[in-house]
Write a protein that holds these residues in place. Sequence first.
Motif, PDB file in Angstrom:
ATOM      1  N   HIS A   1      -0.962 -14.042  -0.036  1.00 35.70           N
ATOM      2  CA  HIS A   1      -0.690 -12.659  -0.468  1.00 35.70           C
ATOM      3  C   HIS A   1       0.215 -12.697  -1.702  1.00 35.70           C
ATOM      4  O   HIS A   1       1.418 -12.924  -1.587  1.00 35.70           O
ATOM      5  CB  HIS A   1      -0.028 -11.865   0.653  1.00 35.70           C
TER       6      HIS A   1
ATOM      7  N   HIS B   1       0.814 -11.282  -6.087  1.00 38.51           N
ATOM      8  CA  HIS B   1       0.503 -10.329  -7.148  1.00 38.51           C
ATOM      9  C   HIS B   1       0.421 -11.049  -8.489  1.00 38.51           C
ATOM     10  O   HIS B   1       0.765 -10.496  -9.525  1.00 38.51           O
ATOM     11  CB  HIS B   1       1.558  -9.222  -7.181  1.00 38.51           C
TER      12      HIS B   1
ATOM     13  N   CYS C   1      -1.964  -5.217  -1.900  1.00 36.87           N
ATOM     14  CA  CYS C   1      -1.224  -3.966  -1.678  1.00 36.87           C
ATOM     15  C   CYS C   1      -1.909  -2.766  -2.324  1.00 36.87           C
ATOM     16  O   CYS C   1      -1.254  -1.776  -2.671  1.00 36.87           O
ATOM     17  CB  CYS C   1       0.218  -4.080  -2.173  1.00 36.87           C
TER      18      CYS C   1
ATOM     19  N   HIS D   1      -1.455  -3.631   3.010  1.00 37.64           N
ATOM     20  CA  HIS D   1      -0.046  -3.258   3.108  1.00 37.64           C
ATOM     21  C   HIS D   1      -0.093  -1.949   3.883  1.00 37.64           C
ATOM     22  O   HIS D   1      -0.544  -0.938   3.378  1.00 37.64           O
ATOM     23  CB  HIS D   1       0.560  -3.076   1.712  1.00 37.64           C
TER      24      HIS D   1
ATOM     25  N   HIS E   1       2.365  -9.128   4.685  1.00 33.53           N
ATOM     26  CA  HIS E   1       3.829  -9.233   4.808  1.00 33.53           C
ATOM     27  C   HIS E   1       4.391  -8.448   6.004  1.00 33.53           C
ATOM     28  O   HIS E   1       5.144  -7.491   5.856  1.00 33.53           O
ATOM     29  CB  HIS E   1       4.554  -8.835   3.515  1.00 33.53           C
TER      30      HIS E   1
ATOM     31  N   ASP F   1       4.026 -12.608  -1.537  1.00 34.71           N
ATOM     32  CA  ASP F   1       4.055 -11.228  -2.022  1.00 34.71           C
ATOM     33  C   ASP F   1       4.618 -11.173  -3.442  1.00 34.71           C
ATOM     34  O   ASP F   1       5.167 -10.158  -3.854  1.00 34.71           O
ATOM     35  CB  ASP F   1       4.899 -10.347  -1.084  1.00 34.71           C
TER      36      ASP F   1
END
Length: 530
Positions: A61, A63, A90, A215, A245, A406
């Motif tokens: 996970h 970004h 997310c 998310h 998360h 994350d």
Amino acid sequence: MDDLLIRGGQVIDGTGAPGRDADVGVSDGRIVAVEPRSPRAARRVIDARGQAVAPGFIDIHTHSDFTLPLNPRAESKIRQGVTLEVVGNCGFSVAPALPGRAAMLREYLASSAPWLPFTETSFADYVAAFPATAVNVVLQVGHNTLRLMTAGMDNRALTAVELASMERLLAEALTAGAWGLSSGLFTAPGSYADAAEIHALARVLRRHGATYSSHMRDEADRVGEAVREAIAVAETTGVHVQIAHLKLSGVDNWGGAGRLLEDIAEARRRGVPVDCDAYPYDTASNPLRNLFPRWVMDGGIPAMLERLGRADVRARLRADIARGGLNNFGRIPSWDVVRVAVAPNLSDEAGRTFGDIARRRGVDPFDAVCDFVIADRGETRILVTSMSDKDVHAISGAPWVTVGSDANSLAVAGVTGQGKPHPRSYGTHARLLGPYVRDLKLLTLPEAVHKTTGAAAAALGLTDRGVLREGCWADVAVFDPDRIVDRATYDEPHRYAEGVSTVMVNGQVVVDGGDHTGALPGRVLRRGGR
Ligand SMILES: [Zn+2]
């Protein structure tokens, strides 16, 4: 003759099995042998005596779609042994950006991707233009992005025409190479979607054999409900669901980890295809504006900035937060636990808490927060210490919970080396394999390796990565179990982890003797290995 032989290490193969002495042969990007005292000849031999040899770590996970185009060497991740990043999480993806909507998407994602240029693009063109990177990449398309493209920031249900258009955009992205859909139901505009909208999109995923990661709608006072909503998607549609998360934010929810884990474990025992991931920190990171009740963002960022200047709006906000806590984060002890990570328009404030900022300005902390959002045009990213150690240890210590930072791939130098971002960008996997195993003894080393390799590959449906086995892709991390450690802190986040000596991606050496070789052998992975 093979390309490489990793000799003399202890192989921890990613299945959770105990380590064993074995050599690992690599040829044409694949593992060709895992055997004790291998007689195979190789062009290069890497001495791994005294070290562990594991599958490359899967950061399930992240970004990093916000930074890989700026930092294709993926420094902060690859130096921990990470060889695969799952991006587009997310609900946020930078594609598709339909004609006339790229500026809106840039504005929406500025608090997460302040340095990334945005252009109009279809998902197919985005995949085609994705840069060569050090790590392999799994792309997802974001529900919030799709909703922005379809209905902007309108707080309402979609019309049938809009839903059909969103389903078409999703199908296009999946055909073009997206692994699945991610949602961010905790914030606008994803939060405007009801369960029926998500189930309709999940049926599109089902047709493509694709996955869903979420998310969830809440990670604080209603986290139990949110977990049940996520499980219901898997149960109703048969699509694999990844709960992102997993955590319990807000002081009123501390101590609930056991219950939450049991709810997910119970669904898994019933055969529901659901997994979850976590990062080993008690502090989260988010755009500052997301801490406000969701109505503040109705109609978009400019509308929010205008609203926040008004005394009546602030009074209502203050009352809402006093009653219900922060959106997604619940009740916090004070604004001293919220600190500025990156403020693109107020960069000197990075690292300061809102308690500090308010005291320096001689104003009330809540007013300081509102003033800050306006001055930084809604682009501020913050850290919020909202979890208890006990819950974090229980969740990250569970052998079946996968590992997701994350966070973005960063580098200590260059454009991504700015501000005081969350140290998890640099430390997640090293912290788990080092301090969590060695010092806290929350789990064994083979269990920790399994969480971030074999278990993650299984959650993704990857069959040729995540384990050290003949025929698998040669994504390999060689590290010293006694030395591996995260060095990034909240005050000094831009520090690489230590203890990882060699990292190989698709059979090519990217970290050699602890240094980055500059190689960019990573590729965008597609379902079915296309
Ligand atoms: Zn998230």
